[in-house]
Design a protein around this motif. Structure first.
Motif, mmCIF file in Angstrom:
data_model
loop_
_atom_site.group_PDB
_atom_site.id
_atom_site.type_symbol
_atom_site.label_atom_id
_atom_site.label_comp_id
_atom_site.label_asym_id
_atom_site.label_seq_id
_atom_site.Cartn_x
_atom_site.Cartn_y
_atom_site.Cartn_z
ATOM 1 N N TYR A 80 0.838 -1.199 0.000
ATOM 2 C CA TYR A 80 0.000 0.000 0.000
ATOM 3 C C TYR A 80 0.875 1.251 0.000
ATOM 4 N N VAL A 81 1.834 1.293 0.917
ATOM 5 C CA VAL A 81 2.719 2.456 1.030
ATOM 6 C C VAL A 81 3.547 2.623 -0.243
ATOM 7 N N THR A 82 4.071 1.516 -0.766
ATOM 8 C CA THR A 82 4.853 1.575 -2.008
ATOM 9 C C THR A 82 3.989 2.070 -3.167
ATOM 10 N N SER A 83 2.770 1.571 -3.262
ATOM 11 C CA SER A 83 1.847 2.016 -4.311
ATOM 12 C C SER A 83 1.566 3.503 -4.205
ATOM 13 N N LEU A 84 1.339 3.964 -2.987
ATOM 14 C CA LEU A 84 1.047 5.377 -2.765
ATOM 15 C C LEU A 84 2.239 6.253 -3.153
ATOM 16 N N ILE A 85 3.432 5.837 -2.760
ATOM 17 C CA ILE A 85 4.640 6.596 -3.107
ATOM 18 C C ILE A 85 4.854 6.612 -4.628
ATOM 19 N N LEU A 86 4.703 5.450 -5.256
ATOM 20 C CA LEU A 86 4.850 5.384 -6.720
ATOM 21 C C LEU A 86 3.802 6.235 -7.426
ATOM 22 N N PHE A 87 2.571 6.232 -6.906
ATOM 23 C CA PHE A 87 1.501 7.023 -7.522
ATOM 24 C C PHE A 87 1.822 8.514 -7.413
ATOM 25 N N LEU A 88 2.280 8.943 -6.248
ATOM 26 C CA LEU A 88 2.649 10.353 -6.080
ATOM 27 C C LEU A 88 3.825 10.726 -6.985
ATOM 28 N N ALA A 89 4.769 9.806 -7.139
ATOM 29 C CA ALA A 89 5.891 10.046 -8.053
ATOM 30 C C ALA A 89 5.390 10.171 -9.493
ATOM 31 N N ALA A 90 4.465 9.292 -9.877
ATOM 32 C CA ALA A 90 3.903 9.343 -11.232
ATOM 33 C C ALA A 90 3.142 10.645 -11.450
ATOM 34 N N LEU A 91 2.420 11.097 -10.429
ATOM 35 C CA LEU A 91 1.720 12.380 -10.551
ATOM 36 C C LEU A 91 2.705 13.531 -10.733
ATOM 37 N N ALA A 92 3.826 13.469 -10.039
ATOM 38 C CA ALA A 92 4.829 14.532 -10.141
ATOM 39 C C ALA A 92 5.497 14.542 -11.509
ATOM 40 N N ILE A 93 5.577 13.388 -12.156
ATOM 41 C CA ILE A 93 6.196 13.307 -13.482
ATOM 42 C C ILE A 93 5.451 14.192 -14.480
ATOM 43 N N GLY A 94 4.127 14.302 -14.325
ATOM 44 C CA GLY A 94 3.336 15.119 -15.247
ATOM 45 C C GLY A 94 3.846 16.545 -15.359
ATOM 46 N N PRO A 95 3.724 17.343 -14.299
ATOM 47 C CA PRO A 95 4.146 18.747 -14.405
ATOM 48 C C PRO A 95 5.661 18.956 -14.431
ATOM 49 N N LEU A 96 6.415 18.042 -13.821
ATOM 50 C CA LEU A 96 7.864 18.245 -13.735
ATOM 51 C C LEU A 96 8.633 17.726 -14.944
#
Length: 151
Positions: A80-96
């Motif tokens: 769960y924690v790994t999924s959440l961290i990866l999801f937040l990283a994927a979201l950051a990839i968009g604008p960054l």
């Protein structure tokens, strides 16, 4: 009786289908353009599909966190924690990462005259698509973690 948690899980699963599904084909859609008219049309379609990705992704994050708040033991589960961290990283990839690399592509599509797709587009698109494939890989890993719950 249907619990609030089950309703949130239901919304979470449908958000994944409606949001992530189109996300996996965004690159494929624009690869189909054979001339500038088709390419511009492909990018307009891509933009419309991206709206589903944004709405679905937002709902995924909200429902994912809501499930954790309703069932705090999830925050002690590695998957769960790994999924959440990866999801937040994927979201950051968009604008960054993706947005700065898509701006020159959009500018080229807007300014280029003629029907022949310029070589510059292929160079820019190759870099953009490489990061989009990375993001898709992250989402595949997240889906696998959600299904398998390996740790």
């Amino acid at each position: 009786m249907i619990t609030l948690y089950k309703v949130i899980v239901f919304i979470h699963i449908f958000s994944a289908i409606l949001g992530m599904g189109p996300g996996f084909i965004l690159t494929t859609v624009v690869k189909s353009g054979k001339n500038m008219t088709e390419l511009r049309h492909s990018y307009r379609l891509r933009h419309k599909l991206h709206i589903f990705v944004m709405v679905g992704g937002t709902l995924l994050l909200i429902t994912g966190i809501a499930m954790g708040l309703l069932n705090p033991s999830l925050f002690r589960m590695g998957w769960y924690v790994t999924s959440l961290i990866l999801f937040l990283a994927a979201l950051a990839i968009g604008p960054l990462v993706l947005s700065p690399r898509s701006r020159p592509v959009k500018a080229l599509l807007k300014s280029h005259k003629g029907e022949v797709i310029p070589e510059e587009y292929w160079r820019l698109a190759k870099v953009l698509f490489r990061y989009e494939y990375l993001e898709n890989l992250i989402f595949i890993i997240i889906i696998a973690l959600m299904i398998l719950k390996p740790f």
